[in-house]
Write a protein that holds these residues in place. Structure first.
Motif, short mmCIF file in Angstrom:
data_model
loop_
_atom_site.label_atom_id
_atom_site.label_comp_id
_atom_site.label_asym_id
_atom_site.label_seq_id
_atom_site.Cartn_x
_atom_site.Cartn_y
_atom_site.Cartn_z
N GLU A 42 5.86 41.33 50.96
CA GLU A 42 5.43 41.70 49.74
C GLU A 42 5.12 40.79 48.55
OE1 GLU A 42 7.69 44.95 48.20
OE2 GLU A 42 7.52 46.25 49.98
N SER A 43 5.89 39.73 48.79
CA SER A 43 5.87 38.43 47.61
C SER A 43 4.84 37.38 48.07
CB SER A 43 7.25 38.08 47.41
OG SER A 43 7.52 37.30 48.63
N GLY A 44 4.61 37.29 49.26
CA GLY A 44 3.88 36.35 49.79
C GLY A 44 4.60 34.96 50.26
N PHE A 45 5.84 34.80 49.71
CA PHE A 45 6.51 33.88 50.13
C PHE A 45 6.90 33.77 51.56
CE2 PHE A 45 7.99 34.46 45.66
CZ PHE A 45 7.63 33.07 45.09
N ALA A 46 7.12 32.44 52.31
CA ALA A 46 7.61 32.43 53.64
C ALA A 46 9.08 32.87 53.84
CB ALA A 46 7.42 31.08 54.01
N TYR A 63 20.34 35.01 35.56
CA TYR A 63 21.13 36.18 35.62
C TYR A 63 20.74 37.15 34.38
CZ TYR A 63 25.13 34.16 33.40
OH TYR A 63 25.91 33.61 32.56
N SER A 64 20.37 36.39 33.04
CA SER A 64 20.17 37.09 32.04
C SER A 64 19.03 38.16 32.18
CB SER A 64 20.06 36.32 30.80
OG SER A 64 18.88 35.45 31.04
N ASN A 70 11.43 43.97 36.49
CA ASN A 70 10.63 43.84 37.86
C ASN A 70 10.75 42.33 38.31
OD1 ASN A 70 7.71 43.39 39.09
ND2 ASN A 70 8.31 45.39 39.62
N SER A 71 10.68 42.38 39.66
CA SER A 71 10.91 40.80 40.15
C SER A 71 9.65 40.11 39.75
CB SER A 71 10.70 41.08 41.70
OG SER A 71 9.29 41.30 42.22
N TYR A 72 8.52 40.29 39.34
CA TYR A 72 7.44 39.89 38.51
C TYR A 72 7.62 39.36 37.13
CZ TYR A 72 6.17 39.80 43.66
OH TYR A 72 6.39 39.58 44.76
N GLY A 73 8.87 40.13 36.55
CA GLY A 73 9.02 39.71 35.20
C GLY A 73 8.05 40.44 34.19
N ASN A 74 8.29 40.18 32.80
CA ASN A 74 7.59 40.44 31.77
C ASN A 74 6.40 39.51 31.72
OD1 ASN A 74 6.42 40.88 29.13
ND2 ASN A 74 8.02 41.83 28.60
N ARG A 87 12.39 32.64 41.80
CA ARG A 87 11.35 33.71 42.31
C ARG A 87 11.57 34.06 43.62
NH1 ARG A 87 6.11 29.95 41.88
NH2 ARG A 87 7.61 28.46 41.85
N ILE A 88 12.29 33.41 44.33
CA ILE A 88 12.80 34.38 45.72
C ILE A 88 13.80 35.42 45.28
CG2 ILE A 88 14.09 33.75 47.83
CD1 ILE A 88 11.18 32.69 48.05
N TYR A 89 14.94 35.14 44.69
CA TYR A 89 15.80 35.91 44.10
C TYR A 89 15.31 37.14 43.67
CZ TYR A 89 19.70 38.31 41.77
OH TYR A 89 20.63 39.03 41.26
N LEU A 90 14.40 37.27 42.61
CA LEU A 90 13.76 38.34 41.88
C LEU A 90 12.64 39.11 43.12
CD1 LEU A 90 12.69 36.69 38.46
CD2 LEU A 90 14.48 38.33 38.93
N ALA A 91 12.16 38.42 43.69
CA ALA A 91 11.42 39.00 44.67
C ALA A 91 12.13 39.83 45.50
CB ALA A 91 10.51 38.13 45.56
#
Length: 205
Positions: A42-46, A63-64, A70-74, A87-91
């Protein structure tokens, strides 16, 4: 039973096996490496990036924003300025929220208890064990090299704690952060499964 069960665990305590058996007993989905596959798609990361993420803690303060976004943020805040680890963590967080929204399941590791903190139907479990029990499992199940094995086990725990403590505003393994804290070396893998099942049955939330 409409519960999402998260399992955090010391290395070698059998947490993953407990989660897998529990999911089969409850006839609900089990997510461990499956989360990585889905998050990568879904994210395109390996996928390798997700496997590497838990082995180290990032250096920035994330963490704030991790809890409510959403994982891709505002888009106004931007996303490209975040580190790759962030970005990996948020995805991955986005996928964890999605699978939890899809229905009952068991999720192992990856800060799932913290990510799903505001969801009312979550039961958080921490699995721990005596070191000799963990050493035996590391040798016979994970086939870990016996050279400095105790040190290596404790290093893995430290990496997991650093990863969790960085991304969450809580401390990994602290009893008050979980509904259940079970010692697998005392009651066994199957005993842990049965106790969690019973807790799920008794839980009214």
């Amino acid at each position: 039973m409409k519960k999402v069960i998260t399992i955090s665990r010391q290395y070698g305590s059998g947490g993953r096996e407990i989660g897998s058996k529990l999911a089969k007993e409850l006839n609900i989905p089990f997510y461990d490496n499956e989360l990585i596959t889905r998050a990568a798609k879904e994210s395109g990361f390996a996928e390798a990036a997700f496997h590497n993420a838990e082995s180290k803690a990032s250096n920035s303060l994330l963490y704030s924003i991790a809890m409510g976004m959403n994982s891709y943020g505002n888009q106004e805040l931007g996303f490209s300025h975040l580190s790759l680890d962030d970005r990996i963590y948020l995805a991955q967080s986005d996928v964890i929220r999605k699978v939890a929204a899809e229905g009952p399941c068991v999720i192992v590791g990856r800060c799932a208890d913290y990510i799903l903190k505001e969801i009312g139907n979550v039961i958080n479990v921490f699995i721990w064990a005596d070191l000799d029990f963990r050493v035996d499992r590391a040798i016979h199940i994970d086939h870990m090299d016996q050279n400095k094995i105790e040190d290596n086990i404790l290093k893995i725990d430290k990496r997991r704690a650093n990863y969790y403590n960085y991304h969450a505003s809580e401390k990994w393994g602290r009893a008050e952060n979980y509904h259940l804290s079970l010692k697998s070396s005392l009651i066994g893998i199957d005993g842990c499964v049965e106790l969690i099942k019973r807790y799920v049955e008794l839980s009214k939330n």
